[in-house]
Design an enzyme around this catalytic site. Sequence first.
Site, PDB file in Angstrom:
ATOM      1  N   GLU A   1      39.039  49.753  47.985  1.00 11.47           N
ATOM      2  CA  GLU A   1      38.856  49.555  49.432  1.00 11.47           C
ATOM      3  C   GLU A   1      40.114  49.758  50.286  1.00 11.47           C
ATOM      4  OE1 GLU A   1      36.682  45.961  50.263  1.00 11.47           O
ATOM      5  OE2 GLU A   1      34.961  46.604  49.087  1.00 11.47           O
TER       6      GLU A   1
ATOM      7  N   GLU B   1      30.721  48.486  43.575  1.00  8.06           N
ATOM      8  CA  GLU B   1      30.844  47.055  43.891  1.00  8.06           C
ATOM      9  C   GLU B   1      29.758  46.587  44.847  1.00  8.06           C
ATOM     10  OE1 GLU B   1      34.890  45.446  44.816  1.00  8.06           O
ATOM     11  OE2 GLU B   1      33.750  44.056  46.076  1.00  8.06           O
TER      12      GLU B   1
END
Length: 509
Positions: free
Chosen positions: A249, A353
């Site tokens: 991320e 995720e």
Amino acid sequence: MLKLYFLLTFFVAVSYCQDDQECLSRDYGYGGTVCVCNSDHCDTIARPDKVDQPQYLIYTSNKAGLRFHKDVGEFTTSDSSGNQIVINPDQQYQEIFGWGGAFTDATGINIASLDEALQEKLLRSYFAEDGIEYNVGRVPIGGTDFSTHGYSYDDGEEDLELANFAIADEDFQYKIPYIKKGIELSESKLELFASAWTAPKWMKTNGEYAGFGYLKEEAYQTWADYFVKFLDGYQDEDIHFWGITTGNEPHTILVPGNKINTVGWNATELGKWIQNNLGPTIRTSDYWDIQIMVHDDQRLFLPAFVDSVLENQTAADYIDGIAVHWYTDFFTPPSYLTDTHDHFPSKFIISTEACNEVEAGIGPVVLGSWDRGELYSKDILEVVTNWGVGWVDWNMVLDEAGGPTYINNTVDAPIIVNATGGEFYKQPMFYHMGHFSKFVPRPAVRVETVTNVTGDVVVAAFHKPSDDGIVVVLLNKEESVVPISLVDETRGTAQLELSEKSITTILYW
Ligand SMILES: *[C@@H]1O[C@H](CO)[C@@H](O)[C@H](O)[C@H]1NC(C)=O
Ligand SMILES: *[C@@H]1O[C@H](CO)[C@@H](O)[C@H](O)[C@H]1NC(C)=O
Ligand SMILES: *[C@@H]1O[C@H](CO)[C@@H](O)[C@H](O)[C@H]1NC(C)=O
Ligand SMILES: *[C@@H]1O[C@H](CO)[C@@H](O)[C@H](O)[C@H]1NC(C)=O
Ligand SMILES: *[C@@H]1O[C@H](CO)[C@@H](O)[C@H](O)[C@H]1NC(C)=O
């Protein structure tokens, strides 16, 4: 005669042992049930035995409490009317890679909080032949927000040569033992990929694990070397990786006040780092054939971010796949995945995720929530019908508070442990995952489904080259029974009644 009698008794006893253990159901009043596992009991699910035409197998889990409830049905030649779903095995799409979760510190800490017999039951539930048979695992490179403190593998003074690099105690305590156990329990290959959250503070422009910080340019090569040192460290423990991502991320640093340990990247710099540092370093290392996945971030930024990271063909050539997280999926259409596929048809797309978070004051842990399980399978179905090759959950195991996490970022997980009570709870999310992971093995190929169902029923189908079988997964989000005619013109029509709020897997050969 006597001998035969004994033989028969023995046979009956053996086949009895092989029967599935039923779910020990408990309702906490949150719209669904958990299955309780304790020292005496834990539910299991055997591998499906092939049935002959015209039969099919049907497994159902639902909000009312069924878990992998097995039945046998028969295809008929009757005309279908009403809701129809046509399976077209000749129209094939992507090959499925697999399903899994992450070996975070929090996962290991919670497993370690159980006694050994219960640890075994938990790991079997995820990996073994009588469990849901996960075949993918994500391993953090260093700490994440689901650790007890922030750390990297080279904390302290600037160390561009990585002279002080060392795999952490946390790896040896909370990750490596359970990864090894997972590998040992898995019948098929448990494939692992690694993602880094933060770099050491001295590599970052802001000198912190979290916050608005990029990688310092003078540390670009060191950061690539760091990945190789991590892979070396695990190789020394006889753990080998199938893949790595370019980092977890990178956009998180743009969220004001965020506390998640992160290396920020903009597209230009990430592209440069891949083409000048990560790519050449990995491809000339012992791990030259590892799969490199870019992005590891939200669907929202697709395809634009990847378009610009991979603008330079040299960078693009180093990349095998595109890793995507689910946190913006509720307002981002799955067609973004198909757009990304169309831009990079030779690169696979994989979900890396997902988790349910506190929402409208509810949670983080909501024991038994069917809705939260439904969110998983709905997303999985969207992803696989838009070129995704797999779906990997976040923490496999958390405690009743949804941690531990040193930044209080508590969330939910498919298995919640109650260490003081000596039990753990398998949530609906676990079974929604299982309706895929148990029945759709590697390799399988997604095939076409054509549906005219009125109502909220989502479907995907797969062909298994290993035994020429077909697997169909159907999610019924309606509060009522939905009748379906499942049509495969080579077999006939299966008349199904999908129970209210249910997930169903159909298998035929
Ligand atoms: C779906 O298609 C079948 C076959 O063409 C038809 O009989 C049925 O009425 C259709 N159902 C709906 C809900 O449109
Ligand atoms: C990325 O960051 C670099 C260095 O700060 C800057 O020169 C470049 O313009 C940025 N690129 C984008 C696309 O924002
Ligand atoms: C792409 O990257 C290579 C290797 O770094 C470089 O030689 C080339 O000039 C770059 N091409 C463009 C169009 O930027
Ligand atoms: C997390 O919560 C605890 C207890 O409420 C508090 O003491 C601590 O400061 C919080 N930590 C962070 C990083 O917010
Ligand atoms: C966990 O176990 C303790 C001790 O038996 C019990 O008091 C508590 O209610 C349990 N928690 C849940 C969520 O069932």
